[in-house]
Design an enzyme around this catalytic site. Structure first.
Site, PDB file in Angstrom:
ATOM      1  N   CYS A 118       0.822  -1.206   0.000  1.00  0.00           N
ATOM      2  CA  CYS A 118       0.000   0.000   0.000  1.00  0.00           C
ATOM      3  C   CYS A 118       0.864   1.269   0.000  1.00  0.00           C
ATOM      4  O   CYS A 118       1.555   1.553  -0.959  1.00  0.00           O
ATOM      5  CB  CYS A 118      -0.985  -0.054   1.161  1.00  0.00           C
ATOM      6  SG  CYS A 118      -2.449   0.970   0.939  1.00  0.00           S
ATOM      7  N   HIS A 119       0.842   2.056   1.084  1.00  0.00           N
ATOM      8  CA  HIS A 119       1.661   3.268   1.183  1.00  0.00           C
ATOM      9  C   HIS A 119       3.043   2.992   1.783  1.00  0.00           C
ATOM     10  O   HIS A 119       3.896   3.878   1.818  1.00  0.00           O
ATOM     11  CB  HIS A 119       0.941   4.336   2.008  1.00  0.00           C
ATOM     12  CG  HIS A 119      -0.195   4.977   1.282  1.00  0.00           C
ATOM     13  ND1 HIS A 119      -1.439   4.380   1.195  1.00  0.00           N
ATOM     14  CD2 HIS A 119      -0.282   6.135   0.595  1.00  0.00           C
ATOM     15  CE1 HIS A 119      -2.237   5.162   0.484  1.00  0.00           C
ATOM     16  NE2 HIS A 119      -1.562   6.228   0.108  1.00  0.00           N
TER      17      HIS A 119
END
Length: 187
Positions: A118-119
């Site tokens: 994800c991030h």
């Protein structure tokens, strides 16, 4: 849950790098579950000691987790692999911390398995270690990855020479399977 047979990670130590707050709970819990089911010893490592507050969907407070080590007190030599979960706020805190960035960079420079979802790849970008690599992440990081010299692709999971990356929680089954398999192959 893992979709394939668990790999044997007995004797393997994995650091899971989390922020004091803002790490996405499911991106922490599911990989930790997969790693421990495969036999790995998992340490929760953070930039501060105490407990880390995870979140659901970047908004709602979820579980707290006990920090085992601070990143300033460990090195890549202490672990066989590292996993960096996402969560927008948590990932932003990690990429702004010199010790966290150095820790991840040391793992990649030592060719140790490194996973991020994800991030979480923001910390990989900050480490300077994505140049010439192919990876994925949450789509909003595409420009960051490309500006750091990496090739961003829109796939559920991407493995490039020990670096395992994934886009989002929906990809966790594929990510967990590939992370465990990559660590098992390197061990």
């Amino acid at each position: 849950m893992s979709q394939t047979q668990p790999q044997d990670l007995d004797g393997t130590t994995v650091a899971v790098l989390v922020a004091p707050e803002g790490t996405e709970r499911v991106e922490f819990e599911r990989p930790v579950e997969a790693l421990t089911e495969a036999g790995a010893e998992v340490d929760v490592v953070s930039i501060e000691d105490g407990e880390a507050q995870t979140v659901d969907n970047d908004l709602e407070q979820a579980e707290t987790v006990e920090i085992d080590e601070t990143v300033g007190n460990v090195s890549a030599e202490d672990y066989d692999a590292v996993h960096v979960p996402g969560g927008t706020v948590g990932a932003d805190r990690l990429r702004a911390d010199d010790d966290a960035v150095a820790f991840v960079g040391e793992h990649l420079a030592a060719d140790k398995p490194t996973g991020s979802i994800c991030h979480g790849p923001w910390t990989l970008v900050e480490s300077g270690a994505v140049e010439g690599r192919t990876l994925t992440s949450y789509p909003s990081l595409e420009t960051d990855v490309e500006n750091a010299g990496g090739e961003w692709v829109d796939e559920a999971v991407v493995t490039d020479d020990g670096l395992v990356t994934s886009r989002k929680p929906d990809d966790l089954d594929a990510y967990c399977d590939e992370l465990v398999a990559t660590i098992a192959t390197a061990s």
